[in-house]
Design an enzyme around this catalytic site. Structure first.
Site, mmCIF file in Angstrom:
data_model
loop_
_atom_site.group_PDB
_atom_site.id
_atom_site.type_symbol
_atom_site.label_atom_id
_atom_site.label_comp_id
_atom_site.label_asym_id
_atom_site.label_seq_id
_atom_site.Cartn_x
_atom_site.Cartn_y
_atom_site.Cartn_z
ATOM 1 C CD GLU A 124 46.713 -2.762 48.315
ATOM 2 O OE1 GLU A 124 47.111 -2.453 49.434
ATOM 3 O OE2 GLU A 124 46.691 -3.931 47.876
ATOM 4 C CE LYS A 126 54.103 2.545 45.307
ATOM 5 N NZ LYS A 126 54.823 3.486 46.184
ATOM 6 C CG ASP A 128 54.349 9.398 49.368
ATOM 7 O OD1 ASP A 128 55.321 8.620 49.441
ATOM 8 O OD2 ASP A 128 54.445 10.570 48.963
ATOM 9 C CE1 TYR A 234 52.312 -3.378 51.836
ATOM 10 C CE2 TYR A 234 51.449 -1.197 52.330
ATOM 11 C CZ TYR A 234 52.521 -2.036 52.085
ATOM 12 O OH TYR A 234 53.782 -1.519 52.066
ATOM 13 C CE LYS A 322 54.736 5.990 42.023
ATOM 14 N NZ LYS A 322 56.183 5.788 41.996
ATOM 15 C CB CYS A 427 84.381 15.460 22.882
ATOM 16 S SG CYS A 427 84.405 15.191 24.665
ATOM 17 C CB CYS A 430 88.846 14.828 24.856
ATOM 18 S SG CYS A 430 87.819 13.857 23.744
ATOM 19 C CB CYS A 445 83.233 11.795 23.123
ATOM 20 S SG CYS A 445 85.023 11.845 23.191
ATOM 21 C CB CYS A 451 87.479 11.260 26.186
ATOM 22 S SG CYS A 451 86.249 12.450 26.738
HETATM 23 ZN ZN LIG Z 1 85.723 13.381 24.782
#
Ligand SMILES: [Zn+2]
Length: 704
Positions: A124, A126, A128, A234, A322, A427, A430, A445, A451
């Site tokens: 069926e 869907k 919205d 439904y 979908k 990184c 850090c 990292c 960090c």
């Molecule tokens: Zn880091």
């Protein structure tokens, strides 16, 4: 000046202007939040706006706007409606995105039931819109409730009574009948509504779904009655007697009772028929006159639906296939790197803002280094091997309710001189080294607690909705507290009041974004969350691979913190009975087990945990399933061949009855269910004096 006197000092004109501003700010926040496209406001800021809005509306009731957040689906359910606990949860469906997903969904059902024959489904559209549950007692409509979070919704009975396709009474001898369906709005009605709104200077709705939601959740049902809402029935909620043996019979019964049902609902005998009907519905989509976003497949037999049951809050017997996502083309202005709580470096595309499916998108995920470079981990090309460069024109899409993604590069529009993107090797937060382990797509990292990005993200995770969810302490506040040195680790949240002392409240009030009310409330909110459910605590620790579902499974299995902690520590060597027991919990794989064990074996991390625990009152989590059944709380081991159902169904059934299913016999085993071919486990159970049952005896015990 107090909040109250500030209010009184406002002129009516000021209040009117501010209410308009608030409506627009909160609409933006809601949209940003609901699309998970980087929320624009913290929870605390949102709550402050909401409070201001409410105060103004109380002071100037004649200025309450129709588009006010107080009458719209927002981040928090409006306090204007009373809550309704659903007697049967309103669950969400899993998603399928292509024919392959559908085939594997059908195959998993066959596997679960141990059959190879085709299974009949209904298919069926869907719709919205938004879900609504209608409860009829002796034929009379007595309650209409929204879905809410699936367990608790809002009582919108007065509003639902104004919907023409919702019968006030039905001719039936069934005592309790709960009919579920979707409230939606036709395109032409939506356009006419927006025209009227525009003429009277009122808010324009973004799409029919928003208009339907806003209309159903009006505090004044007189307004709802003027809105052209429609309803398709439904499915069933609580019932005192079924309407038929199949989903399709149920739909026919709905029609006979006077409900509208979707005319495109069809019975399909196999996967090919499902896909064919999906295509038909997709082709007719432009002419339907209302929005749909996919096709829902349900196992037709209600008896099979019952056997299949649920997993992780969605039914095993239904799925939403979908439609492909909408796309848009825009310019990639920059690539930024975000460092997550586990150190993962995530590249984010900063885009020239573009509308995709009715929402403005300015950020999108680029997944990882390989995705940008145009090949996957095995060297296979992505996008035909085209890399993504700053300055490129890219295709962006949103699949369902998720973060936007970059899909393709419009190579013809690549600017001259655009350079390949070089992924950072240190990184950006850090300057620690970045490593990417063999076979992993994600670079991390290595800074750990050094960090700041990781530490802040861990704290944000700790206070997030599914974790401690402390009111007034959202991502933004935690970040500010971290920068001020007030909160460096979770335990600091709970010692904040005592460390700040009597002058602390004043200090907090002086910080930007805090007023006297919010500052006072914060400490109370923190105290509230000293009592915490074990699953929330485990999830809050932010251990890699341990998500919400994993945390719940662990909590249900160990029930209290001490048992959980002892068991994980005992499993530290990745070997031995404690390790085996951890791996045998249904739904906990070796990856999660290893990550969990390694995290709590880490000296630094376990100190952080040890400093936190004394501040908490950790609530025991009950096992899943029916706590009243004869096998509730019992530990069951299945062995040998089961003849009446698959192992998967047997496990699921036991779990739904509140039992724990284990893979090996131990002193904690209550019953061993042994089919033909049972070997060492049966011997072990006998020598350990564990009660042994045949499959028939087991079924008799659980009353089936
Ligand atoms: Zn880091």
């Amino acid at each position: 000046m107090s909040a109250k006197s500030k209010l009184n000092a406002r002129s009516e004109a000021e209040a009117k202007a501010r209410l308009e501003e608030l409506a627009s700010l909160m609409l933006q926040a809601d949209e940003a939040y609901h699309n998970r496209d980087a929320p624009v406001l913290s929870d605390a800021d949102y709550d402050a706006l909401k409070a201001e809005n409410q105060q103004l509306e109380q002071a100037f009731p004649h200025l309450v706007r129709e588009d006010s957040a107080s009458s719209r689906v927002g981040i928090a359910p409006s306090s204007g409606f009373s809550k309704v606990k659903h007697s049967v949860s309103m669950l969400s469906l899993g998603n399928a995105f292509d024919a392959e997903d559908v085939a594997s969904f059908v195959a998993s059902i066959q596997r679960f039931l141990g059959v190879s024959d085709d299974i009949e489904f209904t298919a069926e559209p869907k719709i919205d819109g938004l879900s609504l549950a209608l409860r009829y007692e002796n034929g009379q409509l007595v309650l209409a409730a929204t879905r809410g979070d699936g367990k608790t919704g809002e009582d919108v009975t007065a509003n639902a009574r104004t919907i023409k396709s919702v019968p006030q009474r039905i001719e039936t001898d069934i005592d309790i009948l709960e009919v579920r369906g979707e409230v939606y709005m036709h395109h032409k009605d939506f356009e006419a509504l927006n025209e009227t709104q525009a003429k009277s200077g009122q808010k324009i709705f973004a799409n029919p779904r928003n208009a339907a939601a806003g209309s159903l959740r009006q505090l004044d049902s007189k307004i709802t009655s003027k809105r052209p809402l429609m309803f398709f029935a439904y499915s069933l909620g609580e019932i005192s007697r079924p309407l038929g043996e199949t989903q399709s019979e149920t739909i026919s019964a709905f029609e006979a009772l006077g409900f509208s049902t979707n005319p495109l609902t069809k019975i399909c005998a196999n996967v090919d028929e499902l896909i064919a009907h999906y295509s038909d519905i997709q082709n007719s989509r432009p002419d339907l006159g209302y929005d749909i976003d996919g096709v829902v497949y349900k196992v037709n037999s209600l008896k099979l639906q019952d056997r299949l049951g649920f997993r992780n809050n969605s039914p095993r017997w239904a799925i939403a296939h979908k439609f492909p996502a909408e796309t848009a083309v825009t310019e990639l202005e920059a690539i930024e790197i975000q460092v997550g709580r586990t150190g993962a470096l995530s590249p984010v595309a900063r885009l020239k803002p573009v509308t995709v499916g009715g929402v403005v998108v300015s950020n999108a995920t680029l997944h990882n280094e390989d995705y940008i470079a145009g090949h996957d981990g095995n060297g296979a090309p992505i996008r035909g091997g085209v890399d993504i460069r700053v300055g490129d024109w890219v295709t962006v899409y949103r699949a369902g309710d998720v973060i936007p993604k970059v899909k393709d590069v419009v190579l013809a529009r690549r600017p001259e001189g655009a350079k390949p993107y070089v992924f950072p090797s240190i990184c950006p937060e850090c300057q620690s080294a970045v490593v990417r382990l063999d076979g992993e797509a994600v670079a991390r990292c290595t800074g750990g607690l050094v960090c700041p990005a990781q530490t802040v993200e861990k704290l944000k995770h700790f206070v997030s909705r599914a974790a401690f969810d402390i009111e007034g302490l959202g991502a933004k506040q935690v970040q500010a507290f971290f920068q001020d040195g007030w909160v460096k680790e979770p335990a600091d949240i709970f010692t904040l009041r005592s460390r700040l002392g009597s002058g602390g409240l004043q200090q907090l009030q002086n910080m930007e974004g805090w007023g006297e009310v919010s500052a006072e409330k914060l400490f109370d909110a923190i105290d509230d969350k000293r009592k915490i459910e074990l699953n929330r605590l485990i999830f809050a620790l932010g251990i890699r691979h341990v998500g919400e579902v994993g945390a719940l499974l662990l909590a249900q299995s160990y029930e209290n913190w001490q048992d959980f902690h002892d068991a994980v520590v005992a499993a530290g060597g990745h070997d031995g009975p404690a390790w085996d027991a951890l791996n045998e919990i249904d739904g906990i794989g070796p990856t999660m087990a290893a990550s969990l064990v390694d995290a709590l074996s880490d000296a630094q991390f376990s100190q952080v945990v040890d400093r936190l625990i004394p501040h908490l009152d950790i609530l025991v989590v009950e096992s899943a399933g029916d706590q009243q059944s004869v096998v509730a709380g019992k530990t069951i081991v299945f062995t040998g061949t089961l003849e009446q159902m698959t192992r998967a169904e047997a496990k699921a059934r036991a779990t739904s009855l509140g039992a724990k299913v284990s893979g090996s016999v131990s002193s904690k085993t209550d019953y061993l269910v042994a089919g033909p071919g049972a070997g060492s486990k049966l011997e072990k159970a006998k020598s350990a004096g564990v009660a042994t049952l045949s499959e028939d005896e087991w079924l008799e015990l659980i009353g089936r």
